[in-house]
Design a protein around this motif. Sequence first.
Motif, PDB file in Angstrom:
ATOM      1  N   ALA A  67      -0.421   6.715   5.035  1.00  9.77           N
ATOM      2  CA  ALA A  67      -0.827   5.382   4.581  1.00  9.77           C
ATOM      3  C   ALA A  67      -0.983   4.447   5.773  1.00  9.77           C
ATOM      4  O   ALA A  67      -1.936   3.651   5.838  1.00  9.77           O
ATOM      5  CB  ALA A  67       0.199   4.834   3.594  1.00  9.77           C
ATOM      6  N   ILE A 118       4.293  -1.047   3.546  1.00  3.75           N
ATOM      7  CA  ILE A 118       4.344   0.318   3.042  1.00  3.75           C
ATOM      8  C   ILE A 118       5.768   0.577   2.573  1.00  3.75           C
ATOM      9  O   ILE A 118       6.719   0.420   3.346  1.00  3.75           O
ATOM     10  CB  ILE A 118       3.961   1.334   4.127  1.00  3.75           C
ATOM     11  CG1 ILE A 118       2.528   1.085   4.612  1.00  3.75           C
ATOM     12  CG2 ILE A 118       4.102   2.765   3.610  1.00  3.75           C
ATOM     13  CD1 ILE A 118       2.152   1.912   5.830  1.00  3.75           C
ATOM     14  N   HIS A 161      -0.802   6.912  -4.779  1.00  2.43           N
ATOM     15  CA  HIS A 161      -0.694   5.463  -4.940  1.00  2.43           C
ATOM     16  C   HIS A 161      -0.635   5.100  -6.422  1.00  2.43           C
ATOM     17  O   HIS A 161       0.222   4.321  -6.856  1.00  2.43           O
ATOM     18  CB  HIS A 161      -1.892   4.786  -4.270  1.00  2.43           C
ATOM     19  CG  HIS A 161      -1.882   3.292  -4.350  1.00  2.43           C
ATOM     20  ND1 HIS A 161      -1.432   2.488  -3.321  1.00  2.43           N
ATOM     21  CD2 HIS A 161      -2.282   2.449  -5.335  1.00  2.43           C
ATOM     22  CE1 HIS A 161      -1.548   1.221  -3.676  1.00  2.43           C
ATOM     23  NE2 HIS A 161      -2.073   1.163  -4.882  1.00  2.43           N
ATOM     24  N   ARG A 186      -7.781  -0.970  -2.303  1.00  2.00           N
ATOM     25  CA  ARG A 186      -8.394  -0.629  -1.019  1.00  2.00           C
ATOM     26  C   ARG A 186      -9.692  -1.399  -0.808  1.00  2.00           C
ATOM     27  O   ARG A 186      -9.976  -1.909   0.286  1.00  2.00           O
ATOM     28  CB  ARG A 186      -8.646   0.873  -0.952  1.00  2.00           C
ATOM     29  CG  ARG A 186      -8.877   1.418   0.466  1.00  2.00           C
ATOM     30  CD  ARG A 186      -8.950   2.943   0.430  1.00  2.00           C
ATOM     31  NE  ARG A 186      -8.902   3.508   1.775  1.00  2.00           N
ATOM     32  CZ  ARG A 186      -9.961   3.633   2.575  1.00  2.00           C
ATOM     33  NH1 ARG A 186     -11.149   3.220   2.144  1.00  2.00           N
ATOM     34  NH2 ARG A 186      -9.831   4.165   3.774  1.00  2.00           N
ATOM     35  N   ASP A 218      -4.166   5.254   7.557  1.00  4.68           N
ATOM     36  CA  ASP A 218      -5.311   4.807   6.764  1.00  4.68           C
ATOM     37  C   ASP A 218      -5.533   3.308   6.943  1.00  4.68           C
ATOM     38  O   ASP A 218      -6.664   2.846   7.117  1.00  4.68           O
ATOM     39  CB  ASP A 218      -5.078   5.141   5.291  1.00  4.68           C
ATOM     40  CG  ASP A 218      -6.312   4.950   4.447  1.00  4.68           C
ATOM     41  OD1 ASP A 218      -7.440   5.151   4.968  1.00  4.68           O
ATOM     42  OD2 ASP A 218      -6.181   4.614   3.253  1.00  4.68           O
ATOM     43  N   HIS A 242      -5.554   2.306  -6.734  1.00  8.94           N
ATOM     44  CA  HIS A 242      -5.733   2.529  -5.300  1.00  8.94           C
ATOM     45  C   HIS A 242      -7.125   2.121  -4.858  1.00  8.94           C
ATOM     46  O   HIS A 242      -7.286   1.397  -3.854  1.00  8.94           O
ATOM     47  CB  HIS A 242      -5.490   4.004  -4.970  1.00  8.94           C
ATOM     48  CG  HIS A 242      -5.689   4.339  -3.518  1.00  8.94           C
ATOM     49  ND1 HIS A 242      -6.892   4.804  -3.025  1.00  8.94           N
ATOM     50  CD2 HIS A 242      -4.842   4.275  -2.452  1.00  8.94           C
ATOM     51  CE1 HIS A 242      -6.783   5.023  -1.729  1.00  8.94           C
ATOM     52  NE2 HIS A 242      -5.554   4.706  -1.356  1.00  8.94           N
ATOM     53  N   TYR A 296       0.884  -1.168   0.000  1.00  7.09           N
ATOM     54  CA  TYR A 296       0.000   0.000   0.000  1.00  7.09           C
ATOM     55  C   TYR A 296       0.917   1.211   0.000  1.00  7.09           C
ATOM     56  O   TYR A 296       1.747   1.376   0.891  1.00  7.09           O
ATOM     57  CB  TYR A 296      -0.873  -0.033   1.250  1.00  7.09           C
ATOM     58  CG  TYR A 296      -2.093   0.850   1.220  1.00  7.09           C
ATOM     59  CD1 TYR A 296      -3.153   0.595   0.357  1.00  7.09           C
ATOM     60  CD2 TYR A 296      -2.203   1.918   2.105  1.00  7.09           C
ATOM     61  CE1 TYR A 296      -4.296   1.380   0.365  1.00  7.09           C
ATOM     62  CE2 TYR A 296      -3.350   2.718   2.114  1.00  7.09           C
ATOM     63  CZ  TYR A 296      -4.386   2.441   1.240  1.00  7.09           C
ATOM     64  OH  TYR A 296      -5.526   3.221   1.254  1.00  7.09           O
ATOM     65  N   TYR A 297       0.779   2.055  -1.010  1.00  6.11           N
ATOM     66  CA  TYR A 297       1.781   3.090  -1.213  1.00  6.11           C
ATOM     67  C   TYR A 297       1.377   4.463  -0.695  1.00  6.11           C
ATOM     68  O   TYR A 297       2.252   5.294  -0.444  1.00  6.11           O
ATOM     69  CB  TYR A 297       2.136   3.169  -2.698  1.00  6.11           C
ATOM     70  CG  TYR A 297       2.637   1.856  -3.224  1.00  6.11           C
ATOM     71  CD1 TYR A 297       3.762   1.253  -2.668  1.00  6.11           C
ATOM     72  CD2 TYR A 297       1.970   1.180  -4.232  1.00  6.11           C
ATOM     73  CE1 TYR A 297       4.223   0.027  -3.119  1.00  6.11           C
ATOM     74  CE2 TYR A 297       2.413  -0.047  -4.692  1.00  6.11           C
ATOM     75  CZ  TYR A 297       3.540  -0.616  -4.131  1.00  6.11           C
ATOM     76  OH  TYR A 297       3.971  -1.835  -4.572  1.00  6.11           O
ATOM     77  N   ALA A 298       0.090   4.717  -0.556  1.00  8.07           N
ATOM     78  CA  ALA A 298      -0.339   6.041  -0.094  1.00  8.07           C
ATOM     79  C   ALA A 298      -1.819   6.000   0.247  1.00  8.07           C
ATOM     80  O   ALA A 298      -2.588   5.208  -0.316  1.00  8.07           O
ATOM     81  CB  ALA A 298      -0.088   7.093  -1.177  1.00  8.07           C
ATOM     82  N   ALA A 299      -2.216   6.867   1.168  1.00  8.92           N
ATOM     83  CA  ALA A 299      -3.641   7.031   1.446  1.00  8.92           C
ATOM     84  C   ALA A 299      -4.323   7.780   0.319  1.00  8.92           C
ATOM     85  O   ALA A 299      -5.521   7.615   0.069  1.00  8.92           O
ATOM     86  CB  ALA A 299      -3.823   7.775   2.772  1.00  8.92           C
TER      87      ALA A 299
END
Length: 278
Positions: free
Chosen positions: A166, A156, A125, A139, A169, A135, A117-120
């Motif tokens: 992230a 991450i 992402h 998710r 999240d 993303h 998971y790379y980013a919220a």
Amino acid sequence: MPPTTMPAPALDFIALEITGRCQLACSHCYAESGPTAGHGTMTVDDWHKVIDDAAGLGVRQVAMIGGEPTLHPALPDLVGYALAAGLTVEIFSNLVRVPAELWPTLMRLGVRLATSYYAASAADHDRVTGRAGSHALTRANLIEVLRRSIPLRVGIVGGGDAADRAHSDLLGLGVTNIRRDVVRAFGRAAGHDGATAGGCGHCGLGRAAVLPDGRITPCVMSRGLDGGNVRDTPLAGLLAGKQWQAAVESVPRSRMGPCDPDSDHERCGPVHPEPDPN
């Protein structure tokens, strides 16, 4: 004939890179996987033989990775075969798409999932994965994995505020097993400004990886170190051979640190599983 009569070294973990194909083209991908890659030259029978040989050597933990392993049509067969051999199985998936018929395989006792998971932020992402909408898809499937109570860990990759967001999240979704790692200088990330570390130094120590063409290497990230091919020589013969020994001895050990499963930075990111705390 095996290259030497030396006994094979102890092995407790093996990663099977069953395909190079992936829906994504992540900017840091160690395997440089993508939509145009194939499943390689290993047949299902070849993979069965590797699983049998690994179990015979005392391996109890196998990771099925790629590329994106859910794209390989034989994944349910390979998972079932590994479970029948007494191995636990971790499937490392991007969770972009999970076909309905695959959920029963993912829910089998002895199977767990891992993902990245790379980013919220969807934009951040998707910038990493190279695919708009990835993303939202990942998710949504994360939520479904949690709903189905499938054992899960999430890695991450990256640092700073984006990684912190992230992490928050994921905690908000209910993910409890979260690991963090830097971008490592392999594959597409080699020489990239964001790549801040190379190997962990543990490659080949009780672990090995088999690539889609049958080559064995100390780690999927050290894929340039060729320990021979399982299509030519059984796994035990390779591990006892001089070519494997030379590959393992070529791994830089200067970065080696303790294996601490509670550390924020696990060994080489989210590829190598640790004992499931659940």
